[in-house]
Motif scaffolding. Structure first.
Motif, PDB file in Angstrom:
ATOM      1  N   VAL A 139       1.780  75.398 -19.891  1.00  0.00           N
ATOM      2  CA  VAL A 139       1.262  74.173 -19.292  1.00  0.00           C
ATOM      3  C   VAL A 139       1.933  72.993 -19.977  1.00  0.00           C
ATOM      4  O   VAL A 139       1.757  72.771 -21.179  1.00  0.00           O
ATOM      5  N   ASP A 140       2.737  72.253 -19.224  1.00  0.00           N
ATOM      6  CA  ASP A 140       3.371  71.038 -19.735  1.00  0.00           C
ATOM      7  C   ASP A 140       2.543  69.839 -19.300  1.00  0.00           C
ATOM      8  O   ASP A 140       2.199  69.704 -18.115  1.00  0.00           O
ATOM      9  N   VAL A 141       2.244  68.962 -20.252  1.00  0.00           N
ATOM     10  CA  VAL A 141       1.379  67.811 -20.000  1.00  0.00           C
ATOM     11  C   VAL A 141       2.155  66.527 -20.265  1.00  0.00           C
ATOM     12  O   VAL A 141       2.825  66.401 -21.291  1.00  0.00           O
ATOM     13  N   ILE A 142       2.079  65.597 -19.323  1.00  0.00           N
ATOM     14  CA  ILE A 142       2.669  64.270 -19.499  1.00  0.00           C
ATOM     15  C   ILE A 142       1.601  63.239 -19.159  1.00  0.00           C
ATOM     16  O   ILE A 142       1.068  63.231 -18.040  1.00  0.00           O
ATOM     17  N   PHE A 143       1.284  62.385 -20.124  1.00  0.00           N
ATOM     18  CA  PHE A 143       0.340  61.298 -19.896  1.00  0.00           C
ATOM     19  C   PHE A 143       1.129  59.989 -19.808  1.00  0.00           C
ATOM     20  O   PHE A 143       1.754  59.565 -20.779  1.00  0.00           O
ATOM     21  N   ASP A 144       1.105  59.360 -18.637  1.00  0.00           N
ATOM     22  CA  ASP A 144       1.724  58.043 -18.495  1.00  0.00           C
ATOM     23  C   ASP A 144       0.894  56.979 -19.207  1.00  0.00           C
ATOM     24  O   ASP A 144       1.443  55.988 -19.703  1.00  0.00           O
ATOM     25  N   LYS A 145      -0.409  57.207 -19.242  1.00  0.00           N
ATOM     26  CA  LYS A 145      -1.300  56.245 -19.892  1.00  0.00           C
ATOM     27  C   LYS A 145      -2.403  56.990 -20.633  1.00  0.00           C
ATOM     28  O   LYS A 145      -3.019  57.897 -20.078  1.00  0.00           O
ATOM     29  N   LEU A 146      -2.623  56.606 -21.875  1.00  0.00           N
ATOM     30  CA  LEU A 146      -3.745  57.111 -22.657  1.00  0.00           C
ATOM     31  C   LEU A 146      -4.304  55.936 -23.446  1.00  0.00           C
ATOM     32  O   LEU A 146      -3.679  55.435 -24.385  1.00  0.00           O
ATOM     33  N   PHE A 147      -5.469  55.481 -23.041  1.00  0.00           N
ATOM     34  CA  PHE A 147      -6.110  54.323 -23.675  1.00  0.00           C
ATOM     35  C   PHE A 147      -7.473  54.737 -24.188  1.00  0.00           C
ATOM     36  O   PHE A 147      -8.254  55.380 -23.476  1.00  0.00           O
ATOM     37  N   PHE A 148      -7.749  54.388 -25.435  1.00  0.00           N
ATOM     38  CA  PHE A 148      -9.025  54.710 -26.070  1.00  0.00           C
ATOM     39  C   PHE A 148      -9.523  53.465 -26.796  1.00  0.00           C
ATOM     40  O   PHE A 148      -8.758  52.810 -27.504  1.00  0.00           O
ATOM     41  N   LYS A 149     -10.805  53.145 -26.614  1.00  0.00           N
ATOM     42  CA  LYS A 149     -11.382  51.983 -27.283  1.00  0.00           C
ATOM     43  C   LYS A 149     -12.759  52.325 -27.814  1.00  0.00           C
ATOM     44  O   LYS A 149     -13.614  52.812 -27.070  1.00  0.00           O
ATOM     45  N   TYR A 150     -12.959  52.079 -29.102  1.00  0.00           N
ATOM     46  CA  TYR A 150     -14.254  52.289 -29.741  1.00  0.00           C
ATOM     47  C   TYR A 150     -14.661  50.975 -30.375  1.00  0.00           C
ATOM     48  O   TYR A 150     -13.987  50.471 -31.271  1.00  0.00           O
ATOM     49  N   TYR A 151     -15.770  50.394 -29.891  1.00  0.00           N
ATOM     50  CA  TYR A 151     -16.147  49.023 -30.241  1.00  0.00           C
ATOM     51  C   TYR A 151     -14.963  48.112 -29.904  1.00  0.00           C
ATOM     52  O   TYR A 151     -14.546  48.051 -28.772  1.00  0.00           O
ATOM     53  N   GLU A 152     -14.366  47.443 -30.903  1.00  0.00           N
ATOM     54  CA  GLU A 152     -13.239  46.557 -30.634  1.00  0.00           C
ATOM     55  C   GLU A 152     -11.913  47.156 -31.098  1.00  0.00           C
ATOM     56  O   GLU A 152     -10.888  46.479 -31.091  1.00  0.00           O
ATOM     57  N   PHE A 153     -11.930  48.419 -31.499  1.00  0.00           N
ATOM     58  CA  PHE A 153     -10.716  49.089 -31.961  1.00  0.00           C
ATOM     59  C   PHE A 153     -10.131  49.912 -30.818  1.00  0.00           C
ATOM     60  O   PHE A 153     -10.810  50.755 -30.236  1.00  0.00           O
ATOM     61  N   ASP A 154      -8.870  49.660 -30.483  1.00  0.00           N
ATOM     62  CA  ASP A 154      -8.260  50.367 -29.359  1.00  0.00           C
ATOM     63  C   ASP A 154      -6.944  51.013 -29.757  1.00  0.00           C
ATOM     64  O   ASP A 154      -6.270  50.586 -30.695  1.00  0.00           O
ATOM     65  N   LEU A 155      -6.593  52.066 -29.027  1.00  0.00           N
ATOM     66  CA  LEU A 155      -5.327  52.771 -29.177  1.00  0.00           C
ATOM     67  C   LEU A 155      -4.717  52.952 -27.797  1.00  0.00           C
ATOM     68  O   LEU A 155      -5.414  53.272 -26.835  1.00  0.00           O
ATOM     69  N   LEU A 156      -3.387  52.753 -27.709  1.00  0.00           N
ATOM     70  CA  LEU A 156      -2.682  52.871 -26.438  1.00  0.00           C
ATOM     71  C   LEU A 156      -1.327  53.523 -26.695  1.00  0.00           C
ATOM     72  O   LEU A 156      -0.666  53.224 -27.693  1.00  0.00           O
ATOM     73  N   ASN A 157      -0.930  54.413 -25.799  1.00  0.00           N
ATOM     74  CA  ASN A 157       0.364  55.053 -25.982  1.00  0.00           C
ATOM     75  C   ASN A 157       1.494  54.046 -25.798  1.00  0.00           C
ATOM     76  O   ASN A 157       1.447  53.177 -24.917  1.00  0.00           O
TER      77      ASN A 157
END
Length: 318
Positions: A139-157
């Motif tokens: 299984v090959d996986v490609i994420f064009d977008k991965l955004f995570f936000k906890y309170y005011e802390f965010d992560l983006l690819n």
């Protein structure tokens, strides 16, 4: 074709003891099957559902689920298999709360498209868009977008995230998340039963940003500094070998410079070696003012039966 209205469950509730169940909605659809072909259409609309037994509560509101499936495959592969699934919900409570859920899944042959976004417990937001490619157990996986936000802390690819899965191995080809000048990089192979070759790096994370946006600390209680971390795991799942180095540079509280922290942790043969030093900065020079060094017996194998072996000695010095 069929239509099922969900209105009264008083009769079912009699068999559930003290439990109460309330449902307002309907299910419609059709099913066709002939030979090797199966075609299914399903639409579910639940305005509200509640289950309560005095201890556990399950709740749905404005929940829509639709599925279209066409299976004309003549082999064990996914050729000839088509599926489309859509889930939307204003609120789902099953011990934890999920709100504003939107999930779209489209499967065509050996390829699937995924679009998912939701809010978890009001403080955590998640947004993902990507593709799956399935071929001979891989299984090959490609994420064009991965955004995570906890309170005011965010992560983006910062670029496309690429990894693959087969049997018990996950191989990370490209996996970088960024936040306010800092980055998390994950690479190599993670195996649940075989050989490991995994690297994890955290670069240039600002402590005052983490304290304010992740922990919610006010500026007067926040410590500033820059966090960097390198982690490498080799060996096997049964006998992993790990090396972790991290540093926190230019530690400052308000206008007072405190120094820096340097640490190295090594693990092999069920022994954790720790070497942590606090370096005091004075007149542009650093000197070791505090440190912890020693060994800790611990089993970090993936499926360890006894993490902390009985009768072993912990040897730590300050």
């Amino acid at each position: 074709q069929y239509l099922l209205e969900l209105k009264s469950f008083e009769l079912i509730s009699l068999f559930l003891g003290n439990a109460e169940i309330e449902v307002d909605g309907e299910i419609t659809g059709s099913l066709f099957a002939a030979g090797d072909t199966t075609i299914l259409f399903l639409d579910t609309e639940i305005n509200q559902m509640k289950y309560w037994d005095g201890l556990e509560l399950y709740y749905l509101s404005d929940f829509d689920f639709s599925m279209r499936m066409d299976n004309s495959s003549l082999t064990d592969s996914f050729e000839g298999f088509l599926a489309e699934m859509n889930v939307n919900a204003k609120r789902i409570f099953v011990g934890s709360e999920i709100s504003d859920l939107n999930f779209d899944f489209n499967f065509d042959g050996n390829e699937a498209q995924i679009d998912l976004n939701a809010v978890y417990e009001t403080d955590t937001k998640f947004d993902l868009e990507g593709s799956l490619f399935i071929n001979d157990g891989f299984v090959d996986v490609i994420f064009d977008k991965l955004f995570f936000k906890y309170y005011e802390f965010d992560l983006l690819n910062s670029d496309n995230i690429k990894f693959s899965y087969s049997n018990d191995n996950i191989n990370f080809d490209s996996f970088t998340l960024v936040h306010n000048g800092g980055s998390i990089d994950l690479g190599g192979q993670l195996s649940f039963t075989g050989y490991e070759d995994l690297t994890l790096r955290l670069n240039n994370f600002k402590l005052n940003d983490l304290n304010a946006n992740l922990l919610g600390l006010p500026p007067e209680k926040s410590i500033d500094g820059e966090l960097n971390l390198d982690f490498v795991m080799t060996g096997t799942a049964e006998k992993p070998v790990m090396n972790l180095t991290y540093s926190v540079d230019s530690i400052k509280m308000q206008n007072l410079y405190l120094g820096s922290i340097e640490s190295e942790i090594q693990y092999s043969e069920k022994i954790l070696n720790v070497d942590l030093s606090f370096l005091e900065t004075k007149n542009a020079q650093s000197r070791n003012s505090f440190g912890i060094k020693g060994t800790l017996p611990i089993d970090l194998a993936f499926y360890s039966k006894e993490r902390l072996p009985a009768g072993e000695t912990v040897d730590m010095t300050l």
